[in-house]
Design a protein around this motif. Structure first.
Motif, PDB file in Angstrom:
ATOM      1  N   GLY A  15      -0.679  -9.271 -20.217  1.00 36.23           N
ATOM      2  CA  GLY A  15      -2.239  -8.814 -20.608  1.00 36.23           C
ATOM      3  C   GLY A  15      -2.705  -8.807 -18.618  1.00 36.23           C
ATOM      4  N   GLY A  16      -1.373  -9.432 -18.136  1.00 33.55           N
ATOM      5  CA  GLY A  16      -1.763  -9.673 -16.378  1.00 33.55           C
ATOM      6  C   GLY A  16      -2.191  -8.488 -15.641  1.00 33.55           C
ATOM      7  N   SER A  17      -2.218  -8.000 -13.926  1.00 34.37           N
ATOM      8  CA  SER A  17      -2.031  -6.639 -13.197  1.00 34.37           C
ATOM      9  C   SER A  17      -1.282  -7.802 -11.987  1.00 34.37           C
ATOM     10  CB  SER A  17      -3.127  -6.386 -12.678  1.00 34.37           C
ATOM     11  OG  SER A  17      -4.677  -6.776 -13.803  1.00 34.37           O
ATOM     12  N   LEU A  18      -0.233  -6.185 -11.693  1.00 32.60           N
ATOM     13  CA  LEU A  18      -0.047  -5.901 -10.631  1.00 32.60           C
ATOM     14  C   LEU A  18       0.021  -4.937  -9.774  1.00 32.60           C
ATOM     15  CD1 LEU A  18       3.904  -7.411 -11.102  1.00 32.60           C
ATOM     16  CD2 LEU A  18       1.704  -8.937  -9.967  1.00 32.60           C
ATOM     17  N   ARG A  19      -0.043  -5.299  -8.485  1.00 37.56           N
ATOM     18  CA  ARG A  19      -0.275  -3.752  -7.733  1.00 37.56           C
ATOM     19  C   ARG A  19       1.356  -3.686  -6.813  1.00 37.56           C
ATOM     20  NH1 ARG A  19      -4.112  -1.131  -2.626  1.00 37.56           N
ATOM     21  NH2 ARG A  19      -2.919  -2.648  -1.746  1.00 37.56           N
ATOM     22  N   LEU A  20       2.369  -2.286  -6.813  1.00 34.77           N
ATOM     23  CA  LEU A  20       3.216  -2.620  -5.990  1.00 34.77           C
ATOM     24  C   LEU A  20       2.662  -1.915  -4.961  1.00 34.77           C
ATOM     25  CD1 LEU A  20       5.897  -1.323  -8.728  1.00 34.77           C
ATOM     26  CD2 LEU A  20       5.396  -3.731  -8.202  1.00 34.77           C
ATOM     27  N   SER A  21       3.212  -1.525  -3.951  1.00 32.99           N
ATOM     28  CA  SER A  21       3.180  -0.767  -2.656  1.00 32.99           C
ATOM     29  C   SER A  21       4.623  -0.176  -2.262  1.00 32.99           C
ATOM     30  CB  SER A  21       2.752  -1.517  -1.831  1.00 32.99           C
ATOM     31  OG  SER A  21       1.786  -1.619  -1.943  1.00 32.99           O
ATOM     32  N   CYS A  22       4.467   1.184  -1.593  1.00 30.89           N
ATOM     33  CA  CYS A  22       6.126   1.603  -1.733  1.00 30.89           C
ATOM     34  C   CYS A  22       5.305   2.400  -0.077  1.00 30.89           C
ATOM     35  CB  CYS A  22       6.652   2.832  -2.237  1.00 30.89           C
ATOM     36  SG  CYS A  22       7.400   3.905  -1.960  1.00 30.89           S
ATOM     37  N   ALA A  23       5.521   2.564   1.246  1.00 24.13           N
ATOM     38  CA  ALA A  23       5.563   2.541   3.011  1.00 24.13           C
ATOM     39  C   ALA A  23       6.853   3.111   2.848  1.00 24.13           C
ATOM     40  CB  ALA A  23       5.226   0.867   3.577  1.00 24.13           C
ATOM     41  N   THR A  24       6.309   4.479   3.116  1.00 22.14           N
ATOM     42  CA  THR A  24       7.504   5.278   4.126  1.00 22.14           C
ATOM     43  C   THR A  24       6.990   5.801   5.161  1.00 22.14           C
ATOM     44  OG1 THR A  24       8.059   8.518   4.018  1.00 22.14           O
ATOM     45  CG2 THR A  24       6.037   7.398   3.583  1.00 22.14           C
ATOM     46  N   SER A  25       8.657   6.024   5.834  1.00 21.72           N
ATOM     47  CA  SER A  25       8.678   6.065   7.454  1.00 21.72           C
ATOM     48  C   SER A  25       7.924   7.320   7.861  1.00 21.72           C
ATOM     49  CB  SER A  25      10.142   5.204   7.275  1.00 21.72           C
ATOM     50  OG  SER A  25      10.937   6.796   6.934  1.00 21.72           O
ATOM     51  N   GLY A  26       8.821   8.576   6.945  1.00 23.92           N
ATOM     52  CA  GLY A  26       8.051   9.061   7.592  1.00 23.92           C
ATOM     53  C   GLY A  26       6.633  10.067   6.791  1.00 23.92           C
ATOM     54  N   SER A  27       6.477  11.046   7.545  1.00 28.29           N
ATOM     55  CA  SER A  27       4.598  11.330   6.897  1.00 28.29           C
ATOM     56  C   SER A  27       4.567  11.390   5.435  1.00 28.29           C
ATOM     57  CB  SER A  27       4.389  12.634   7.683  1.00 28.29           C
ATOM     58  OG  SER A  27       3.389  13.251   7.046  1.00 28.29           O
ATOM     59  N   ILE A  28       3.725  11.513   4.566  1.00 28.77           N
ATOM     60  CA  ILE A  28       3.338  11.535   3.217  1.00 28.77           C
ATOM     61  C   ILE A  28       3.273  12.945   3.313  1.00 28.77           C
ATOM     62  CG2 ILE A  28       1.153  11.079   2.826  1.00 28.77           C
ATOM     63  CD1 ILE A  28       1.293   9.138   0.438  1.00 28.77           C
ATOM     64  N   PHE A  29       2.473  13.366   4.327  1.00 28.46           N
ATOM     65  CA  PHE A  29       2.171  14.905   4.073  1.00 28.46           C
ATOM     66  C   PHE A  29       3.811  15.569   3.590  1.00 28.46           C
ATOM     67  CE2 PHE A  29      -1.983  14.927   4.185  1.00 28.46           C
ATOM     68  CZ  PHE A  29      -2.570  13.588   5.011  1.00 28.46           C
ATOM     69  N   SER A  30       4.738  15.143   4.462  1.00 27.25           N
ATOM     70  CA  SER A  30       5.549  15.995   4.635  1.00 27.25           C
ATOM     71  C   SER A  30       6.844  16.250   3.023  1.00 27.25           C
ATOM     72  CB  SER A  30       7.322  15.592   5.383  1.00 27.25           C
ATOM     73  OG  SER A  30       6.312  15.600   6.639  1.00 27.25           O
ATOM     74  N   ARG A  71      -2.188   7.136  -3.776  1.00 26.93           N
ATOM     75  CA  ARG A  71      -1.977   6.909  -2.314  1.00 26.93           C
ATOM     76  C   ARG A  71      -3.176   7.216  -1.177  1.00 26.93           C
ATOM     77  NH1 ARG A  71      -0.389  13.362  -2.189  1.00 26.93           N
ATOM     78  NH2 ARG A  71      -2.350  14.519  -1.546  1.00 26.93           N
ATOM     79  N   ASP A  72      -2.133   6.168   0.109  1.00 28.02           N
ATOM     80  CA  ASP A  72      -3.306   6.555   1.140  1.00 28.02           C
ATOM     81  C   ASP A  72      -2.264   7.193   2.032  1.00 28.02           C
ATOM     82  OD1 ASP A  72      -4.486   5.374   3.562  1.00 28.02           O
ATOM     83  OD2 ASP A  72      -4.790   3.428   2.811  1.00 28.02           O
ATOM     84  N   ASN A  73      -3.298   8.293   2.808  1.00 22.34           N
ATOM     85  CA  ASN A  73      -2.839   8.782   3.657  1.00 22.34           C
ATOM     86  C   ASN A  73      -2.495   9.188   4.448  1.00 22.34           C
ATOM     87  OD1 ASN A  73      -1.958  11.372   1.662  1.00 22.34           O
ATOM     88  ND2 ASN A  73      -3.885  11.998   2.096  1.00 22.34           N
ATOM     89  N   CYS A  95      10.680   2.505  -6.229  1.00 19.01           N
ATOM     90  CA  CYS A  95      10.237   3.830  -5.271  1.00 19.01           C
ATOM     91  C   CYS A  95      10.862   5.541  -5.457  1.00 19.01           C
ATOM     92  CB  CYS A  95       9.467   3.586  -3.858  1.00 19.01           C
ATOM     93  SG  CYS A  95       8.372   5.035  -3.430  1.00 19.01           S
ATOM     94  N   ASN A  96      10.541   6.613  -5.578  1.00 25.80           N
ATOM     95  CA  ASN A  96      11.228   7.316  -5.282  1.00 25.80           C
ATOM     96  C   ASN A  96      10.287   8.349  -4.260  1.00 25.80           C
ATOM     97  OD1 ASN A  96      11.061  10.326  -6.406  1.00 25.80           O
ATOM     98  ND2 ASN A  96      13.361   9.555  -6.480  1.00 25.80           N
ATOM     99  N   ALA A  97      10.817   9.525  -3.104  1.00 25.32           N
ATOM    100  CA  ALA A  97      10.137  10.532  -2.238  1.00 25.32           C
ATOM    101  C   ALA A  97      11.277  11.616  -2.466  1.00 25.32           C
ATOM    102  CB  ALA A  97       9.837   9.619  -1.396  1.00 25.32           C
ATOM    103  N   VAL A  98      10.522  12.678  -2.332  1.00 26.43           N
ATOM    104  CA  VAL A  98      11.221  14.217  -2.630  1.00 26.43           C
ATOM    105  C   VAL A  98      10.736  14.809  -1.429  1.00 26.43           C
ATOM    106  CG1 VAL A  98      12.230  16.161  -2.865  1.00 26.43           C
ATOM    107  CG2 VAL A  98      11.629  14.515  -4.851  1.00 26.43           C
ATOM    108  N   HIS A  99      11.221  14.547  -0.234  1.00 23.22           N
ATOM    109  CA  HIS A  99      11.450  15.163   0.848  1.00 23.22           C
ATOM    110  C   HIS A  99      11.541  16.127   1.168  1.00 23.22           C
ATOM    111  CE1 HIS A  99      10.947  15.600   5.312  1.00 23.22           C
ATOM    112  NE2 HIS A  99      10.311  14.477   5.500  1.00 23.22           N
ATOM    113  N   THR A 100      10.901  17.612   2.250  1.00 23.91           N
ATOM    114  CA  THR A 100      10.974  18.876   1.756  1.00 23.91           C
ATOM    115  C   THR A 100      12.023  19.309   2.455  1.00 23.91           C
ATOM    116  OG1 THR A 100       9.244  19.036   3.343  1.00 23.91           O
ATOM    117  CG2 THR A 100       7.902  19.335   1.794  1.00 23.91           C
ATOM    118  N   ILE A 101      12.340  18.613   3.288  1.00 25.34           N
ATOM    119  CA  ILE A 101      14.049  18.838   4.128  1.00 25.34           C
ATOM    120  C   ILE A 101      14.777  17.518   4.303  1.00 25.34           C
ATOM    121  CG2 ILE A 101      14.913  18.616   6.804  1.00 25.34           C
ATOM    122  CD1 ILE A 101      12.323  19.310   7.841  1.00 25.34           C
TER     123      ILE A 101
END
Length: 116
Positions: A15-30, A71-73, A95-101
């Motif tokens: 019943g509780g809550s948690l917030r996960l964060s995932c910070a990326t070394s690259g630009s989130i716009f990529s 997300r926080d750009n 956390c998973n990310a797919v980068h354009t390059i």
């Protein structure tokens, strides 16, 4: 390759809550898409939620209405707000990310444990 650093896991009562964060070394716009997967003991890794470059989100049926991905750009960070947690949400969350390059990258994982 893109580095992903997760934080926010832990132990919480049902019943509780948690917030996960995932910070990326690259630009989130990529990133074509960023998201969260989870893997419980003895089970396959499964998609929890993702958000694409256009802001469109997808959720697994098991978390719809309880989890929110955002997300926080400016901070190049993706969040997973998890509410109304259940014991069956217990897993390692990745956390998973797919980068354009650079293609697909994974974080190291963060443990979420929900006690009944």
């Amino acid at each position: 390759q893109v580095q992903l650093v997760e934080s926010g896991g832990g132990l919480v009562q049902a019943g509780g809550s948690l917030r996960l964060s995932c910070a990326t070394s690259g630009s989130i716009f990529s990133m074509i898409v960023m998201g969260w997967y989870r893997q419980a003991p003895g089970r396959q890794r499964e998609l929890v939620a993702n958000i694409n470059k256009g802001g469109i989100t997808i959720y697994s049926d098991s978390v719809k209405g309880r989890f929110t991905i955002s997300r926080d750009n400016a901070k190049n960070t993706v969040y997973l707000q998890m509410n109304s947690l259940k014991p069956e949400d217990t897993a390692v969350y990745y956390c998973n990310a797919v980068h354009t390059i650079f293609g697909t990258s994974w974080g190291q994982g963060t443990q979420v444990t929900v006690s009944s």
